[in-house]
Design a protein around this motif. Structure first.
Motif, PDB file in Angstrom:
ATOM      1  N   MET A  35       0.853  -1.180   0.000  1.00 47.13           N
ATOM      2  CA  MET A  35       0.000   0.000   0.000  1.00 47.13           C
ATOM      3  C   MET A  35       0.899   1.244   0.000  1.00 47.13           C
ATOM      4  N   ARG A  36       0.535   2.216  -0.782  1.00 47.33           N
ATOM      5  CA  ARG A  36       1.289   3.475  -0.852  1.00 47.33           C
ATOM      6  C   ARG A  36       0.935   4.350   0.347  1.00 47.33           C
ATOM      7  N   ILE A  37       1.909   5.109   0.784  1.00 39.91           N
ATOM      8  CA  ILE A  37       1.728   5.913   2.000  1.00 39.91           C
ATOM      9  C   ILE A  37       0.597   6.925   1.859  1.00 39.91           C
ATOM     10  N   GLU A  38       0.367   7.459   0.664  1.00 39.53           N
ATOM     11  CA  GLU A  38      -0.706   8.458   0.511  1.00 39.53           C
ATOM     12  C   GLU A  38      -2.093   7.859   0.723  1.00 39.53           C
ATOM     13  N   LYS A  39      -2.186   6.542   0.734  1.00 40.88           N
ATOM     14  CA  LYS A  39      -3.477   5.879   0.968  1.00 40.88           C
ATOM     15  C   LYS A  39      -3.720   5.606   2.454  1.00 40.88           C
ATOM     16  N   LEU A  40      -2.716   5.854   3.289  1.00 41.13           N
ATOM     17  CA  LEU A  40      -2.830   5.580   4.723  1.00 41.13           C
ATOM     18  C   LEU A  40      -3.571   6.711   5.430  1.00 41.13           C
ATOM     19  N   SER A  41      -4.177   6.376   6.566  1.00 44.07           N
ATOM     20  CA  SER A  41      -4.823   7.388   7.398  1.00 44.07           C
ATOM     21  C   SER A  41      -3.748   8.239   8.076  1.00 44.07           C
ATOM     22  N   GLY A  42      -4.164   9.346   8.682  1.00 39.98           N
ATOM     23  CA  GLY A  42      -3.220  10.217   9.377  1.00 39.98           C
ATOM     24  C   GLY A  42      -2.458   9.493  10.475  1.00 39.98           C
ATOM     25  N   GLY A  43      -3.155   8.703  11.279  1.00 39.37           N
ATOM     26  CA  GLY A  43      -2.504   7.952  12.348  1.00 39.37           C
ATOM     27  C   GLY A  43      -1.524   6.926  11.812  1.00 39.37           C
ATOM     28  N   GLN A  44      -1.889   6.270  10.713  1.00 45.39           N
ATOM     29  CA  GLN A  44      -0.994   5.288  10.104  1.00 45.39           C
ATOM     30  C   GLN A  44       0.254   5.969   9.540  1.00 45.39           C
ATOM     31  N   ARG A  45       0.074   7.131   8.916  1.00 41.33           N
ATOM     32  CA  ARG A  45       1.230   7.877   8.398  1.00 41.33           C
ATOM     33  C   ARG A  45       2.164   8.286   9.524  1.00 41.33           C
ATOM     34  N   LYS A  46       1.561   8.718  10.637  1.00 39.53           N
ATOM     35  CA  LYS A  46       2.368   9.126  11.783  1.00 39.53           C
ATOM     36  C   LYS A  46       3.216   7.953  12.274  1.00 39.53           C
ATOM     37  N   ARG A  47       2.614   6.766  12.377  1.00 40.22           N
ATOM     38  CA  ARG A  47       3.360   5.584  12.820  1.00 40.22           C
ATOM     39  C   ARG A  47       4.486   5.248  11.841  1.00 40.22           C
ATOM     40  N   VAL A  48       4.222   5.355  10.536  1.00 39.93           N
ATOM     41  CA  VAL A  48       5.254   5.081   9.541  1.00 39.93           C
ATOM     42  C   VAL A  48       6.396   6.077   9.685  1.00 39.93           C
ATOM     43  N   ASN A  49       6.076   7.359   9.831  1.00 39.78           N
ATOM     44  CA  ASN A  49       7.112   8.385   9.970  1.00 39.78           C
ATOM     45  C   ASN A  49       7.970   8.156  11.208  1.00 39.78           C
ATOM     46  N   ILE A  50       7.338   7.818  12.324  1.00 43.93           N
ATOM     47  CA  ILE A  50       8.103   7.564  13.556  1.00 43.93           C
ATOM     48  C   ILE A  50       8.957   6.317  13.380  1.00 43.93           C
ATOM     49  N   GLY A  51       8.409   5.289  12.741  1.00 44.06           N
ATOM     50  CA  GLY A  51       9.178   4.069  12.475  1.00 44.06           C
ATOM     51  C   GLY A  51      10.401   4.344  11.632  1.00 44.06           C
ATOM     52  N   ILE A  52      10.255   5.182  10.614  1.00 45.16           N
ATOM     53  CA  ILE A  52      11.387   5.544   9.756  1.00 45.16           C
ATOM     54  C   ILE A  52      12.462   6.251  10.576  1.00 45.16           C
ATOM     55  N   GLU A  53      12.037   7.164  11.441  1.00 48.37           N
ATOM     56  CA  GLU A  53      13.005   7.870  12.293  1.00 48.37           C
ATOM     57  C   GLU A  53      13.733   6.897  13.214  1.00 48.37           C
ATOM     58  N   LEU A  54      12.999   5.935  13.774  1.00 49.97           N
ATOM     59  CA  LEU A  54      13.616   4.981  14.697  1.00 49.97           C
ATOM     60  C   LEU A  54      14.600   4.055  13.981  1.00 49.97           C
ATOM     61  N   LEU A  55      14.364   3.777  12.710  1.00 50.58           N
ATOM     62  CA  LEU A  55      15.296   2.934  11.947  1.00 50.58           C
ATOM     63  C   LEU A  55      16.681   3.558  11.857  1.00 50.58           C
ATOM     64  N   ALA A  56      16.741   4.878  11.912  1.00 49.54           N
ATOM     65  CA  ALA A  56      18.035   5.573  11.856  1.00 49.54           C
ATOM     66  C   ALA A  56      18.795   5.469  13.173  1.00 49.54           C
ATOM     67  N   ASP A  57      18.160   4.937  14.217  1.00 50.71           N
ATOM     68  CA  ASP A  57      18.775   4.749  15.531  1.00 50.71           C
ATOM     69  C   ASP A  57      19.386   6.048  16.064  1.00 50.71           C
ATOM     70  N   PRO A  58      18.584   7.126  16.127  1.00 50.30           N
ATOM     71  CA  PRO A  58      19.133   8.426  16.524  1.00 50.30           C
ATOM     72  C   PRO A  58      19.420   8.514  18.023  1.00 50.30           C
ATOM     73  N   ASP A  59      20.386   9.355  18.379  1.00 55.35           N
ATOM     74  CA  ASP A  59      20.663   9.636  19.788  1.00 55.35           C
ATOM     75  C   ASP A  59      19.642  10.620  20.347  1.00 55.35           C
ATOM     76  N   VAL A  60      19.088  11.457  19.464  1.00 55.94           N
ATOM     77  CA  VAL A  60      18.118  12.474  19.854  1.00 55.94           C
ATOM     78  C   VAL A  60      16.899  12.368  18.954  1.00 55.94           C
ATOM     79  N   LEU A  61      15.726  12.332  19.567  1.00 53.00           N
ATOM     80  CA  LEU A  61      14.455  12.340  18.833  1.00 53.00           C
ATOM     81  C   LEU A  61      13.688  13.586  19.236  1.00 53.00           C
ATOM     82  N   VAL A  62      13.251  14.373  18.275  1.00 53.73           N
ATOM     83  CA  VAL A  62      12.412  15.539  18.535  1.00 53.73           C
ATOM     84  C   VAL A  62      11.109  15.295  17.778  1.00 53.73           C
ATOM     85  N   LEU A  63      10.025  15.168  18.524  1.00 57.02           N
ATOM     86  CA  LEU A  63       8.739  14.791  17.937  1.00 57.02           C
ATOM     87  C   LEU A  63       7.674  15.831  18.258  1.00 57.02           C
TER      88      LEU A  63
END
Length: 128
Positions: free
Chosen positions: A1-29
């Protein structure tokens, strides 16, 4: 499924997941739990708390007062002014309320200028 077809909450989860994949020392949300169902909101708060306990810095904005017990440090702003900075226990004491949701009533009752001034004169501000 393409991201533009996701609901707002689903997009938010995908975006946070992408950020977490980078294994950052600092997260600003910005409002990471908005649009999430209560169970997913709790899961996300638990993940962010675990990351903080592991030594990562997690900074976030929220209007939700439900999970403040999981937060190490709170900075509360109203009308562009810092009206408090400290722990949840200190927040409740500073505003003289039994529950964090009551803070907004106190802010409405006395206004941001009053609380900002009171904060500046408090022992909480001295250590910030």
């Amino acid at each position: 499924m393409r991201i533009e077809k996701l609901s707002g909450g689903q997009r938010k989860r995908v975006n946070i997941g992408i950020e977490l994949l980078a294994d950052p020392d600092v997260l600003v949300l910005d409002e990471p739990t908005s649009g999430l169902d209560p169970a997913t909101e709790e899961d996300l708060v638990n993940v962010l708390s675990r990351l903080a306990r592991q030594g990562r810095t997690v900074a976030l904005t929220t209007h939700s007062m439900e999970y403040l017990a999981a937060v190490h440090w709170i900075v509360l702003m109203a009308e562009g002014k810092v009206v408090f900075s400290g722990s949840l226990r200190e927040l409740l004491a500073h505003f003289g309320v039994p529950h964090a949701a009551e803070v907004f009533k106190a802010l409405r009752q006395h206004g941001a200028d009053y609380w900002a001034s009171r904060y500046r004169d408090s022992p909480f501000a001295a250590r910030a």
